[in-house]
Scaffold this motif. Structure first.
Motif, short mmCIF file in Angstrom:
data_model
loop_
_atom_site.label_atom_id
_atom_site.label_comp_id
_atom_site.label_asym_id
_atom_site.label_seq_id
_atom_site.Cartn_x
_atom_site.Cartn_y
_atom_site.Cartn_z
N SER A 187 -8.27 9.70 -2.91
CA SER A 187 -7.83 8.43 -2.34
C SER A 187 -6.44 8.03 -2.81
N ASP A 188 -5.98 8.60 -3.95
CA ASP A 188 -4.62 8.32 -4.42
C ASP A 188 -3.62 9.35 -3.89
N GLN B 147 0.83 -1.20 0.00
CA GLN B 147 0.00 0.00 0.00
C GLN B 147 0.87 1.26 0.00
N GLN C 105 -14.91 1.60 6.48
CA GLN C 105 -14.53 1.99 5.12
C GLN C 105 -15.75 2.08 4.21
N ASP D 243 -12.50 4.34 -0.58
CA ASP D 243 -11.74 4.30 -1.82
C ASP D 243 -12.15 5.39 -2.80
N ARG D 244 -13.11 6.26 -2.39
CA ARG D 244 -13.55 7.36 -3.26
C ARG D 244 -13.62 8.70 -2.53
#
Length: 361
Positions: A263-264, A29, A164, A242-243
């Motif tokens: 998220s990135d 990760q 999450q 994740d968004r």
């Protein structure tokens, strides 16, 4: 009963495999995030990477803690002593500071018993075959709908251990069915929160949440160490990890920082769907939010570090949607606002042999 030599060997082997997977997952990760940061902003100063590697080895005792330190250094453009790697937090700090007591946060029907506070939007629970109210009164299944919707038009059901953004379901009176709740499993039924208009301006559907991190030091003092706003995307029913877009909040003023992060970990200065900018925005009722999480943490001080998901509704009322006393995420706060925990000397907790540690779960 004494364990045989073979059983002891098997248990130690299972722990080693579990520990390897834990660190391996964190390494993957962290490396992925580092690659994204470098592809967007350029290569990290090699000297900062060397400092991260040396700090992992010399302070935390193992190079497996270097990947997150490298991410923090790449993100900040410098290296800061006092940072806590997220995998060190999970494998060393959490067992020492939370233990079994932190794990009760995943059992949602007991939150009202612990906190007994109106800031919780809980209206009913399902556990071990029984439906019961927030006052622990068992409700016959035939009466449940009337109880749940007495003061609400819409509710949210969250499974025990949900996180999450997973294990979350929405119901109104027309589609609410106790049999469906039974089929899903144990959890909490909460009133759907109509969020403050400031949050709606960013995204109207998902309820925005403030993630506070509070800690209890060795003298019993409770303090807030970090806060960021979690925003969902326009088409999502709720915030998904994740968004999500995360925006650091200045603890001194309650103002959003100029940039939020996807998220990135890519920086944006406005919500990607609504275009509403973050700079200059002040969180409503921020002082009340801080006072609430500090007051609630005093009810359970032996869980030494807690992550709180808090929002403010359309009537300026603070609502505590969830609390996490297990492995609450510290990496985003460490990168954007850290070091958040340097004075607590958590690096001294590493004396226990690695093979004796069990990954949080």
């Amino acid at each position: 009963m004494m364990l045989s030599g073979v059983e002891n060997v098997v248990r130690r082997s299972v722990k080693r495999v579990s520990l390897y997977r834990f660190h391996h997952d964190h390494d993957l990760q962290a490396r992925k995030i580092l690659q994204r940061l470098e592809s967007r902003y350029g290569k990290t100063d090699p000297n900062n990477l060397r400092l991260a590697d040396a700090y992992a080895r010399d302070v935390f005792g193992d190079p497996v803690y270097a990947p997150w330190l490298r991410v923090y250094a790449a993100f900040c453009g410098t290296f800061k002593e006092g940072w806590i790697p997220d995998n060190y937090y999970g494998i060393v700090v959490v067992p020492h500071m939370q233990g079994w007591y932190g794990k009760i946060s995943s059992l949602k029907p007991i939150s009202r018993l612990i906190f007994d506070d109106d800031e919780l939007p809980d209206v009913a629970y399902f556990a071990n075959g029984l439906f019961f109210t927030d006052q622990s009164v068992v409700v016959p299944e035939r009466d449940l709908k009337d109880v749940v919707f007495e003061h609400a038009e819409r509710v949210v059901f969250k499974l025990d251990g949900s996180g999450q953004g997973k294990g979350v379901y929405f119901f109104d009176r027309s589609n609410f069915d106790p049999a469906v709740i039974r089929s899903l499993g144990n959890g909490v039924i909460q009133t759907f929160i109509v969020q403050h208009s400031l949050f709606t301006a960013f995204a109207s559907k998902p309820v925005a949440t403030l993630r506070f991190t509070t800690v209890v030091d060795d003298a019993g003092r409770i303090s807030i160490r970090a806060c960021y706003l979690r925003l969902g995307r326009a088409d999502d029913t709720h915030v998904l990890s994740d968004r999500e877009i995360c925006v650091p909040v200045k603890l001194e003023t309650g103002e959003l920082c100029d940039d939020g992060y996807m998220s990135d970990w890519g920086a944006v200065d406005a919500h990607p769907d609504s275009g509403v900018r973050f700079a200059g925005v002040k969180i409503p009722c921020f002082e009340n939010c801080m006072a609430t999480v500090l007051r609630l943490h005093r009810r359970i001080p032996f869980v030494r570090c807690i992550g709180w998901d808090v929002t403010v509704d359309a009537n300026d009322q603070v609502k505590v949607m969830e609390w996490n006393g297990k492995h609450n995420d510290v990496k985003f706060s460490e990168a954007t606002q850290g070091p958040c925990f340097a004075d607590l000397k958590w690096e001294r907790l590493r004396s226990e042999p690695e093979c004796a540690r069990v990954p949080p779960g």
